[in-house]
Design a protein around this motif. Structure first.
Motif, mmCIF file in Angstrom:
data_model
loop_
_atom_site.group_PDB
_atom_site.id
_atom_site.type_symbol
_atom_site.label_atom_id
_atom_site.label_comp_id
_atom_site.label_asym_id
_atom_site.label_seq_id
_atom_site.Cartn_x
_atom_site.Cartn_y
_atom_site.Cartn_z
ATOM 1 N N ASP A 75 -4.312 -82.831 13.514
ATOM 2 C CA ASP A 75 -4.268 -82.822 14.975
ATOM 3 C C ASP A 75 -5.359 -81.952 15.599
ATOM 4 O OD1 ASP A 75 -2.009 -84.443 14.866
ATOM 5 O OD2 ASP A 75 -0.654 -82.719 14.771
ATOM 6 N N LEU A 76 -6.160 -81.315 14.759
ATOM 7 C CA LEU A 76 -7.202 -80.435 15.281
ATOM 8 C C LEU A 76 -8.302 -81.237 15.955
ATOM 9 C CD1 LEU A 76 -8.347 -77.509 15.412
ATOM 10 C CD2 LEU A 76 -9.575 -78.055 13.301
ATOM 11 N N ILE A 77 -8.691 -80.824 17.136
ATOM 12 C CA ILE A 77 -9.795 -81.453 17.861
ATOM 13 C C ILE A 77 -11.012 -80.555 17.739
ATOM 14 C CG2 ILE A 77 -10.616 -82.273 20.091
ATOM 15 C CD1 ILE A 77 -7.730 -82.763 20.890
ATOM 16 N N LEU A 78 -12.046 -81.053 17.058
ATOM 17 C CA LEU A 78 -13.254 -80.272 16.854
ATOM 18 C C LEU A 78 -14.168 -80.379 18.071
ATOM 19 C CD1 LEU A 78 -13.957 -81.252 13.148
ATOM 20 C CD2 LEU A 78 -12.992 -79.117 13.992
ATOM 21 N N PRO A 79 -14.978 -79.344 18.320
ATOM 22 C CA PRO A 79 -15.870 -79.360 19.493
ATOM 23 C C PRO A 79 -16.836 -80.541 19.449
ATOM 24 C CG PRO A 79 -15.765 -77.172 18.504
ATOM 25 C CD PRO A 79 -15.096 -78.095 17.546
ATOM 26 N N ALA A 80 -17.008 -81.174 20.577
ATOM 27 C CA ALA A 80 -17.949 -82.291 20.656
ATOM 28 C C ALA A 80 -19.381 -81.785 20.538
ATOM 29 C CB ALA A 80 -17.755 -83.023 21.984
ATOM 30 N N GLY A 81 -20.213 -82.535 19.857
ATOM 31 C CA GLY A 81 -21.623 -82.194 19.751
ATOM 32 C C GLY A 81 -21.938 -81.053 18.810
ATOM 33 N N ARG A 82 -20.984 -80.651 17.987
ATOM 34 C CA ARG A 82 -21.254 -79.560 17.056
ATOM 35 C C ARG A 82 -22.326 -79.990 16.047
ATOM 36 N NH1 ARG A 82 -17.197 -82.407 15.119
ATOM 37 N NH2 ARG A 82 -16.817 -82.588 12.876
ATOM 38 N N LYS A 83 -23.165 -79.048 15.650
ATOM 39 C CA LYS A 83 -24.250 -79.329 14.727
ATOM 40 C C LYS A 83 -23.894 -78.784 13.345
ATOM 41 C CE LYS A 83 -27.899 -79.324 18.225
ATOM 42 N NZ LYS A 83 -29.199 -78.727 18.663
ATOM 43 N N LEU A 84 -23.969 -79.642 12.349
ATOM 44 C CA LEU A 84 -23.661 -79.256 10.978
ATOM 45 C C LEU A 84 -24.948 -78.969 10.221
ATOM 46 C CD1 LEU A 84 -20.896 -81.910 10.181
ATOM 47 C CD2 LEU A 84 -20.589 -79.527 10.873
ATOM 48 N N ARG A 85 -24.970 -77.842 9.533
ATOM 49 C CA ARG A 85 -26.143 -77.453 8.751
ATOM 50 C C ARG A 85 -25.943 -77.848 7.291
ATOM 51 N NH1 ARG A 85 -25.504 -71.346 10.458
ATOM 52 N NH2 ARG A 85 -23.340 -72.102 10.407
ATOM 53 N N PRO A 86 -26.970 -78.446 6.659
ATOM 54 C CA PRO A 86 -26.821 -78.883 5.263
ATOM 55 C C PRO A 86 -26.844 -77.714 4.285
ATOM 56 C CG PRO A 86 -29.055 -79.297 6.009
ATOM 57 C CD PRO A 86 -28.286 -78.820 7.221
ATOM 58 N N ALA A 87 -26.006 -77.815 3.266
ATOM 59 C CA ALA A 87 -25.941 -76.803 2.214
ATOM 60 C C ALA A 87 -25.540 -77.509 0.922
ATOM 61 C CB ALA A 87 -24.934 -75.713 2.569
ATOM 62 N N ALA A 88 -25.621 -76.790 -0.184
ATOM 63 C CA ALA A 88 -25.247 -77.361 -1.483
ATOM 64 C C ALA A 88 -24.733 -76.258 -2.387
ATOM 65 C CB ALA A 88 -26.433 -78.072 -2.132
ATOM 66 N N VAL A 89 -23.827 -76.639 -3.290
ATOM 67 C CA VAL A 89 -23.306 -75.701 -4.290
ATOM 68 C C VAL A 89 -23.385 -76.360 -5.658
ATOM 69 C CG1 VAL A 89 -21.752 -74.523 -2.687
ATOM 70 C CG2 VAL A 89 -20.918 -76.499 -3.981
ATOM 71 N N LEU A 90 -23.409 -75.529 -6.698
ATOM 72 C CA LEU A 90 -23.419 -76.037 -8.065
ATOM 73 C C LEU A 90 -22.025 -75.895 -8.665
ATOM 74 C CD1 LEU A 90 -25.030 -77.187 -10.468
ATOM 75 C CD2 LEU A 90 -25.318 -74.817 -11.236
ATOM 76 N N VAL A 91 -21.421 -77.028 -9.002
ATOM 77 C CA VAL A 91 -20.173 -77.031 -9.763
ATOM 78 C C VAL A 91 -20.591 -77.151 -11.225
ATOM 79 C CG1 VAL A 91 -17.918 -78.113 -10.084
ATOM 80 C CG2 VAL A 91 -19.034 -78.177 -7.831
ATOM 81 N N GLY A 92 -20.710 -76.004 -11.889
ATOM 82 C CA GLY A 92 -21.254 -75.965 -13.232
ATOM 83 C C GLY A 92 -20.172 -75.903 -14.296
ATOM 84 N N PHE A 93 -20.276 -76.773 -15.303
ATOM 85 C CA PHE A 93 -19.311 -76.836 -16.398
ATOM 86 C C PHE A 93 -19.956 -76.301 -17.671
ATOM 87 C CE2 PHE A 93 -18.574 -80.244 -13.398
ATOM 88 C CZ PHE A 93 -17.212 -80.168 -13.145
ATOM 89 N N ILE A 94 -19.266 -75.396 -18.333
ATOM 90 C CA ILE A 94 -19.803 -74.795 -19.554
ATOM 91 C C ILE A 94 -18.728 -74.837 -20.639
ATOM 92 C CG2 ILE A 94 -19.150 -72.442 -18.834
ATOM 93 C CD1 ILE A 94 -21.794 -71.507 -20.207
ATOM 94 N N ASP A 95 -19.123 -75.220 -21.859
ATOM 95 C CA ASP A 95 -18.161 -75.313 -22.953
ATOM 96 C C ASP A 95 -18.026 -73.950 -23.619
ATOM 97 O OD1 ASP A 95 -16.419 -76.395 -24.860
ATOM 98 O OD2 ASP A 95 -18.069 -76.645 -26.275
ATOM 99 N N ARG A 96 -16.789 -73.483 -23.701
ATOM 100 C CA ARG A 96 -16.520 -72.195 -24.322
ATOM 101 C C ARG A 96 -15.665 -72.326 -25.578
ATOM 102 N NH1 ARG A 96 -20.657 -69.334 -22.969
ATOM 103 N NH2 ARG A 96 -20.657 -68.460 -20.848
ATOM 104 N N GLY A 97 -15.691 -73.489 -26.223
ATOM 105 C CA GLY A 97 -14.974 -73.657 -27.466
ATOM 106 C C GLY A 97 -13.557 -74.135 -27.267
ATOM 107 N N ASN A 98 -12.834 -73.544 -26.329
ATOM 108 C CA ASN A 98 -11.463 -73.970 -26.044
ATOM 109 C C ASN A 98 -11.426 -74.939 -24.870
ATOM 110 O OD1 ASN A 98 -12.156 -72.091 -24.115
ATOM 111 N ND2 ASN A 98 -10.109 -71.201 -23.966
ATOM 112 N N GLY A 99 -12.551 -75.586 -24.620
ATOM 113 C CA GLY A 99 -12.636 -76.574 -23.555
ATOM 114 C C GLY A 99 -13.628 -76.177 -22.482
ATOM 115 N N PRO A 100 -13.985 -77.114 -21.608
ATOM 116 C CA PRO A 100 -14.941 -76.805 -20.543
ATOM 117 C C PRO A 100 -14.346 -75.872 -19.497
ATOM 118 C CG PRO A 100 -14.097 -79.034 -20.315
ATOM 119 C CD PRO A 100 -13.579 -78.523 -21.614
ATOM 120 N N HIS A 101 -15.200 -74.998 -18.969
ATOM 121 C CA HIS A 101 -14.837 -74.077 -17.892
ATOM 122 C C HIS A 101 -15.771 -74.319 -16.706
ATOM 123 C CE1 HIS A 101 -12.650 -72.181 -21.099
ATOM 124 N NE2 HIS A 101 -12.285 -71.143 -20.375
#
Length: 208
Positions: A37-63
C-alpha cells in the motif's frame, strides 16, 4: 586441495540449482515488497548500483561471502551487505562495478571470480537500483577488509540461505509507519533489509 577441503558430494547440487535458477522467471524485488500500500514519490530518480553475490566452496558446501560495514560509516553503519556500491562513470557495466567494489572492499581480485549470471535489479529505500552479480570465487581467496568501509568479512552456508523457511519477517517504524522486511539470521549476524530480500529472491527461484 587437501582431502579435508574436498567438496562434499551432497552439496555439489546446490550450485547447479543456483545456475538453473537464473533461467527461471521470478518477481522483481524491492525494499517495498512487504508494503503493497506504500505510495512512492512521483518522479523519484534511481541511481544504478551493483553487488557481488560471491559463492566459495569451503569443503562442506558452497558459502556466500558477506561483509559487516564499518560502524564509522555515515550510511548504514554496522549493517550486513554484499561487496558492492554505486556505478561509477568509468565502469564498463554493472558487472565491472561489482568486481571493482569487491576488490576495493575485500581485496578480491578479478581473476579470482568466475561471473556466471545476474538477478533482476533490486530497488532500495535509499533510491538505488541494485543489480546482484553472481560469481564463483576461487578457494584461494583471503579477505583483506578495507578498514574505512568494512569491519568484517564472513561467510554463510548457501544451504542456510537457500531455505525460504530460514527467513523471518520483522518490522520497524519508517516514515511514521510500520515497515516489514525480511531477515535471515546466521549466528551473531543479523542479515536484513535489501541484502536479505535479494537472498530470499534467489532462494525463491531455487525452490521453484
Amino acid at each position: 586441495m587437501q582431502d579435508s577441503q574436498k567438496a562434499d558430494p551432497r552439496h555439489t547440487g546446490l550450485m547447479e540449482t543456483v545456475v538453473a535458477a537464473l533461467d527461471r522467471s521470478g518477481a522483481d524485488t524491492s525494499d517495498f515488497d512487504l508494503n503493497p500500500d506504500l505510495i512512492l514519490p512521483a518522479g523519484r530518480k534511481l541511481r544504478p548500483a551493483a553487488v557481488l553475490v560471491g559463492f566459495i566452496d569451503r569443503g562442506n558446501g558452497p558459502h556466500v561471502v558477506l561483509t559487516k560495514r564499518s560502524s564509522r560509516l555515515k550510511h548504514h553503519p554496522g549493517q550486513i551487505a554484499f561487496p558492492g556500491g554505486k556505478v561509477d562513470e568509468g565502469d564498463a557495466d554493472v558487472t565491472a562495478t561489482a568486481l571493482r567494489e569487491a576488490w576495493e572492499e575485500v581485496g578480491l581480485r578479478v581473476d579470482q571470480v568466475e561471473v556466471f549470471g545476474q538477478l533482476p535489479p533490486h530497488e532500495t529505500v535509499t533510491s538505488f537500483t541494485v543489480t546482484p552479480i553472481l560469481g564463483r570465487i576461487r578457494d584461494d581467496f583471503v579477505a583483506k577488509p578495507e578498514p574505512g568501509e568494512v569491519e568484517e568479512v564472513f561467510e554463510v552456508p548457501l544451504s542456510h540461505l537457500a531455505d525460504p523457511a530460514n527467513y523471518v519477517v520483522q518490522q520497524r517504524i519508517w516514515a511514521g509507519k510500520p515497515r516489514p522486511y525480511f531477515t535471515v539470521p546466521w549466528g551473531p549476524y543479523y542479515i536484513w533489509g535489501a541484502t536479505a530480500r535479494m537472498l530470499r529472491g534467489l532462494a525463491e527461484r531455487m525452490a521453484d
